[in-house]
Each structure stands twice: as C-alpha cells, then as structure tokens.
Design a protein around this motif. Structure first.
Motif, PDB file in Angstrom:
ATOM      1  N   ILE A  17       0.841  -1.206   0.000  1.00 27.39           N
ATOM      2  CA  ILE A  17       0.000   0.000   0.000  1.00 27.39           C
ATOM      3  C   ILE A  17       0.870   1.248   0.000  1.00 27.39           C
ATOM      4  N   TYR A  18       1.952   1.233   0.795  1.00 24.95           N
ATOM      5  CA  TYR A  18       2.877   2.376   0.834  1.00 24.95           C
ATOM      6  C   TYR A  18       3.482   2.633  -0.536  1.00 24.95           C
ATOM      7  N   LYS A  19       3.911   1.572  -1.221  1.00 25.69           N
ATOM      8  CA  LYS A  19       4.511   1.739  -2.547  1.00 25.69           C
ATOM      9  C   LYS A  19       3.499   2.251  -3.556  1.00 25.69           C
ATOM     10  N   MET A  20       2.255   1.797  -3.451  1.00 26.46           N
ATOM     11  CA  MET A  20       1.216   2.281  -4.360  1.00 26.46           C
ATOM     12  C   MET A  20       0.929   3.760  -4.114  1.00 26.46           C
ATOM     13  N   ILE A  21       0.957   4.174  -2.846  1.00 29.26           N
ATOM     14  CA  ILE A  21       0.776   5.592  -2.530  1.00 29.26           C
ATOM     15  C   ILE A  21       1.913   6.411  -3.121  1.00 29.26           C
ATOM     16  N   MET A  22       3.144   5.893  -3.057  1.00 27.94           N
ATOM     17  CA  MET A  22       4.284   6.596  -3.628  1.00 27.94           C
ATOM     18  C   MET A  22       4.167   6.730  -5.137  1.00 27.94           C
ATOM     19  N   VAL A  23       3.546   5.730  -5.793  1.00 28.57           N
ATOM     20  CA  VAL A  23       3.382   5.770  -7.248  1.00 28.57           C
ATOM     21  C   VAL A  23       2.422   6.879  -7.662  1.00 28.57           C
ATOM     22  N   ILE A  24       1.302   7.030  -6.915  1.00 25.51           N
ATOM     23  CA  ILE A  24       0.292   8.014  -7.309  1.00 25.51           C
ATOM     24  C   ILE A  24       0.497   9.359  -6.629  1.00 25.51           C
ATOM     25  N   ARG A  25       1.474   9.465  -5.704  1.00 26.64           N
ATOM     26  CA  ARG A  25       1.692  10.722  -4.993  1.00 26.64           C
ATOM     27  C   ARG A  25       2.018  11.837  -5.960  1.00 26.64           C
ATOM     28  N   GLY A  26       1.331  12.976  -5.806  1.00 22.54           N
ATOM     29  CA  GLY A  26       1.587  14.133  -6.650  1.00 22.54           C
ATOM     30  C   GLY A  26       0.904  14.082  -7.998  1.00 22.54           C
ATOM     31  N   THR A  27       0.121  13.037  -8.286  1.00 22.24           N
ATOM     32  CA  THR A  27      -0.583  12.946  -9.548  1.00 22.24           C
ATOM     33  C   THR A  27      -2.046  13.298  -9.355  1.00 22.24           C
ATOM     34  N   ARG A  28      -2.764  13.356 -10.482  1.00 21.71           N
ATOM     35  CA  ARG A  28      -4.191  13.631 -10.403  1.00 21.71           C
ATOM     36  C   ARG A  28      -4.942  12.505  -9.712  1.00 21.71           C
ATOM     37  N   ALA A  29      -4.312  11.324  -9.646  1.00 21.90           N
ATOM     38  CA  ALA A  29      -4.957  10.182  -9.006  1.00 21.90           C
ATOM     39  C   ALA A  29      -5.217  10.436  -7.528  1.00 21.90           C
ATOM     40  N   VAL A  30      -4.402  11.289  -6.902  1.00 26.60           N
ATOM     41  CA  VAL A  30      -4.598  11.586  -5.484  1.00 26.60           C
ATOM     42  C   VAL A  30      -5.963  12.209  -5.260  1.00 26.60           C
ATOM     43  N   GLN A  31      -6.348  13.150  -6.108  1.00 29.42           N
ATOM     44  CA  GLN A  31      -7.652  13.786  -5.974  1.00 29.42           C
ATOM     45  C   GLN A  31      -8.775  12.782  -6.214  1.00 29.42           C
ATOM     46  N   LEU A  32      -8.565  11.847  -7.145  1.00 28.76           N
ATOM     47  CA  LEU A  32      -9.575  10.831  -7.404  1.00 28.76           C
ATOM     48  C   LEU A  32      -9.725   9.893  -6.213  1.00 28.76           C
ATOM     49  N   VAL A  33      -8.615   9.567  -5.575  1.00 25.39           N
ATOM     50  CA  VAL A  33      -8.668   8.721  -4.381  1.00 25.39           C
ATOM     51  C   VAL A  33      -9.455   9.419  -3.287  1.00 25.39           C
ATOM     52  N   LYS A  34      -9.258  10.730  -3.137  1.00 21.80           N
ATOM     53  CA  LYS A  34     -10.023  11.477  -2.144  1.00 21.80           C
ATOM     54  C   LYS A  34     -11.519  11.425  -2.465  1.00 21.80           C
ATOM     55  N   GLY A  35     -11.848  11.549  -3.761  1.00 22.75           N
ATOM     56  CA  GLY A  35     -13.250  11.475  -4.156  1.00 22.75           C
ATOM     57  C   GLY A  35     -13.860  10.118  -3.856  1.00 22.75           C
ATOM     58  N   ILE A  36     -13.087   9.045  -4.123  1.00 22.90           N
ATOM     59  CA  ILE A  36     -13.571   7.699  -3.829  1.00 22.90           C
ATOM     60  C   ILE A  36     -13.781   7.521  -2.331  1.00 22.90           C
ATOM     61  N   THR A  37     -12.875   8.086  -1.535  1.00 20.57           N
ATOM     62  CA  THR A  37     -13.009   8.004  -0.076  1.00 20.57           C
ATOM     63  C   THR A  37     -14.288   8.677   0.394  1.00 20.57           C
ATOM     64  N   VAL A  38     -14.619   9.822  -0.191  1.00 19.27           N
ATOM     65  CA  VAL A  38     -15.862  10.518   0.168  1.00 19.27           C
ATOM     66  C   VAL A  38     -17.076   9.672  -0.188  1.00 19.27           C
ATOM     67  N   ILE A  39     -17.052   9.044  -1.371  1.00 18.21           N
ATOM     68  CA  ILE A  39     -18.175   8.208  -1.798  1.00 18.21           C
ATOM     69  C   ILE A  39     -18.374   7.031  -0.831  1.00 18.21           C
ATOM     70  N   LEU A  40     -17.270   6.383  -0.458  1.00 27.00           N
ATOM     71  CA  LEU A  40     -17.367   5.259   0.478  1.00 27.00           C
ATOM     72  C   LEU A  40     -17.878   5.704   1.845  1.00 27.00           C
ATOM     73  N   ALA A  41     -17.431   6.902   2.276  1.00 26.79           N
ATOM     74  CA  ALA A  41     -17.890   7.415   3.564  1.00 26.79           C
ATOM     75  C   ALA A  41     -19.389   7.705   3.532  1.00 26.79           C
ATOM     76  N   VAL A  42     -19.871   8.298   2.431  1.00 27.20           N
ATOM     77  CA  VAL A  42     -21.303   8.585   2.296  1.00 27.20           C
ATOM     78  C   VAL A  42     -22.102   7.289   2.246  1.00 27.20           C
ATOM     79  N   TRP A  43     -21.555   6.288   1.542  1.00 30.09           N
ATOM     80  CA  TRP A  43     -22.220   4.984   1.468  1.00 30.09           C
ATOM     81  C   TRP A  43     -22.361   4.364   2.860  1.00 30.09           C
ATOM     82  N   PHE A  44     -21.304   4.424   3.655  1.00 25.04           N
ATOM     83  CA  PHE A  44     -21.354   3.858   5.009  1.00 25.04           C
ATOM     84  C   PHE A  44     -22.357   4.609   5.878  1.00 25.04           C
ATOM     85  N   LEU A  45     -22.325   5.946   5.823  1.00 21.09           N
ATOM     86  CA  LEU A  45     -23.231   6.732   6.654  1.00 21.09           C
ATOM     87  C   LEU A  45     -24.682   6.534   6.247  1.00 21.09           C
ATOM     88  N   SER A  46     -24.944   6.444   4.930  1.00 21.43           N
ATOM     89  CA  SER A  46     -26.322   6.227   4.474  1.00 21.43           C
ATOM     90  C   SER A  46     -26.836   4.864   4.923  1.00 21.43           C
TER      91      SER A  46
END
Length: 275
Positions: free
Chosen positions: A27-56
């Motif tokens: 997981i650490y190495k995968m984070i290093m691969v996407i660090r500083g790329t646009r994928a970081v923002q997408l990961v944040k978006g996915i995290t929000v979706i999962l959080a909303v799914w859990f709360l709903s």
C-alpha cells in the motif's frame, strides 16, 4: 521445546504479522506511485463516496444508499479507465523492478548529467538571449502535452537542447518533452496561466511556465529572450533573476535528492516563442 500446539499457534501469529507487513508495504509503494498525480484527488473522491455509502447505510437512508451502491458497483470499470495512465506507469515500473527497488547508481549518475546539460544549455541561451522554457516533470504525468508534439526519442544533451531553441528552427516554437533521459517529443504546447495578477511585463513564455506549474508539480525554467534573465516556477510561484548556483541547487534537489527518494526519472522541457 514448545508443545506442538504452541508451535503451530506461534507460526500462525508470525504468518499474520508478515502478511500485515507485506500488505502495508505494498500500500505504501502504491501511494508513492500516485503521490503528486491527479490520481490523489480521485482517491479522495472515492473516499468521500465510500464514507457517504457507510453513513447512508448506518442511518438507513435507502435512496442515498442505493445511489452509492450503484456507484460502487460500476466504479471498478470507471477506476480502470480514469487511472489508466497511473496504472500503466505502475506496471512499467514493476516491469523494471523499480517499485520494490531503490534508485540505481547509473540512474543517479544520469540525473547529475541531466542537471549539467540543463545548466550548460540555459547559461548558453541566457548569455545570447535565446528564449527557452524547460519544465521538469516530477510526479504528475504530462502525457497530454507529449501527444501534442512531434516524436523524437533522442538522448538529451546540452547541444541538442540549444539547437532546438535556436530561433526560426522548425521545433523551437513549442515544448520539448524529456522522459527517461530522452527527448520524447518536441514542438509540444504548455498551458498558459490565467492568473489575472501576473505582471504585464511577463510574456507568453513566463505565462506558460506559471501555467504548467499550476496544474502539475513540475519545476520550470524560463529564459527571457528580451533580458536573458533566468526564472524558475514551482507550485505556482515565480522566482525571477536567479543565478547559476541557485539554479543548480534547485535542480539537484528535484532531479537527484527528491527523485532518489521515489525512484522517478521523468523530465520535461518546453519552449514558447514569445515571452
């Protein structure tokens, strides 16, 4: 001697610890691969979706839960499409053995040669007031800009960089993209900054330098054809009239020290006619 049952229990716990450590490392190495790329923002978006799914689900919001379930169901295909550049880069690094390995001595030596080539070419062009723009790619991918240019696949040298930016040559009006110590393409175009507070005395070249630094984590060098001064942009900030030693320190930090930590060897240079 431990009883057989205790030996089995010990091996079971040891296996679990090793399993957790391996997963953590991956997981650490995968984070290093996407660090500083646009994928970081997408990961944040996915995290929000999962959080909303859990709360709903927790609060019994059935309609919202159904919508989130549909997004998660079809999300895997969307992730593959959206993360295609990052997945390709990760597979390429895995094929070279660089995700789980460090930076090799030849790569580090090549980084120093790249720094020297940049400094030599920039000093030559600055003394003769030859306009140039060199944008050094770090973690954020620039494939969109590579595709706008003319393929070259040539080894980087100071002489070649100088020759590309000589006025009135076919490739000087555009960006030169360098990847893995090779000039991947020339005559590419960089985005211009839309910042309304940019000084009116700055031309197209400096606006391109600021523009690319606003959308990527690149370090960009601009040589003014009017004054011969050297400027550097990074993270949307413009540093004007820097000397050779300052330039060398900034380049070594980005190309040698930072790259040594994450194993990235991608560089980009670009140019604009006016500025």
């Amino acid at each position: 001697m431990f009883p057989i049952g205790e030996d089995i229990q010990f091996l079971t716990w040891l296996g679990r610890i090793v399993d957790i450590l391996l997963v953590t490392y991956v997981i650490y190495k995968m984070i290093m691969v996407i660090r500083g790329t646009r994928a970081v923002q997408l990961v944040k978006g996915i995290t929000v979706i999962l959080a909303v799914w859990f709360l709903s689900s927790f609060f019994g919001l059935r309609t919202l839960q159904w919508i989130m379930s549909q997004m998660v169901t079809y999300g895997l295909l969307a992730i593959i499409i959206i993360f295609q550049p990052e997945l390709r880069r990760a597979l390429e690094q895995l094929g070279r053995g660089r995700i789980f390995g460090g930076r090799t001595a030849p790569e580090e030596e090549s980084s120093y040669k790249t720094v020297e080539a940049i400094i030599k070419s920039v000093n030559y062009m600055a003394k003769r007031r030859i306009g140039a723009l060199l944008s050094i790619e770090k973690e954020t991918g620039m494939n969109d800009y590579v595709e706008t240019g003319i393929p070259m696949n040539a080894s980087i040298t100071s002489e070649l960089l100088i020759n590309v930016f000589i006025p009135n040559t076919p490739l000087h009006d555009g960006a030169v993209i360098i990847r893995n110590n090779e000039i991947s393409a020339a005559a590419c175009y960089l985005p211009l900054s839309e910042n309304p507070f940019i000084s009116k005395e700055l031309g197209t070249r400096h606006r391109a330098a600021l523009g690319i630094s606003e959308v990527t984590d690149s370090l960009t060098i601009a040589v003014s054809e009017e004054t011969g001064s050297i400027s550097v942009t990074k993270n949307g900030d413009l540093h004007r009239d820097i000397d050779e030693e300052t330039l060398r320190a900034m380049l070594e930090k980005d190309l040698v020290i930072d790259q040594k930590q994450n194993g990235s060897t991608l560089w980009q240079w670009g140019g604009k006619k006016n500025g």
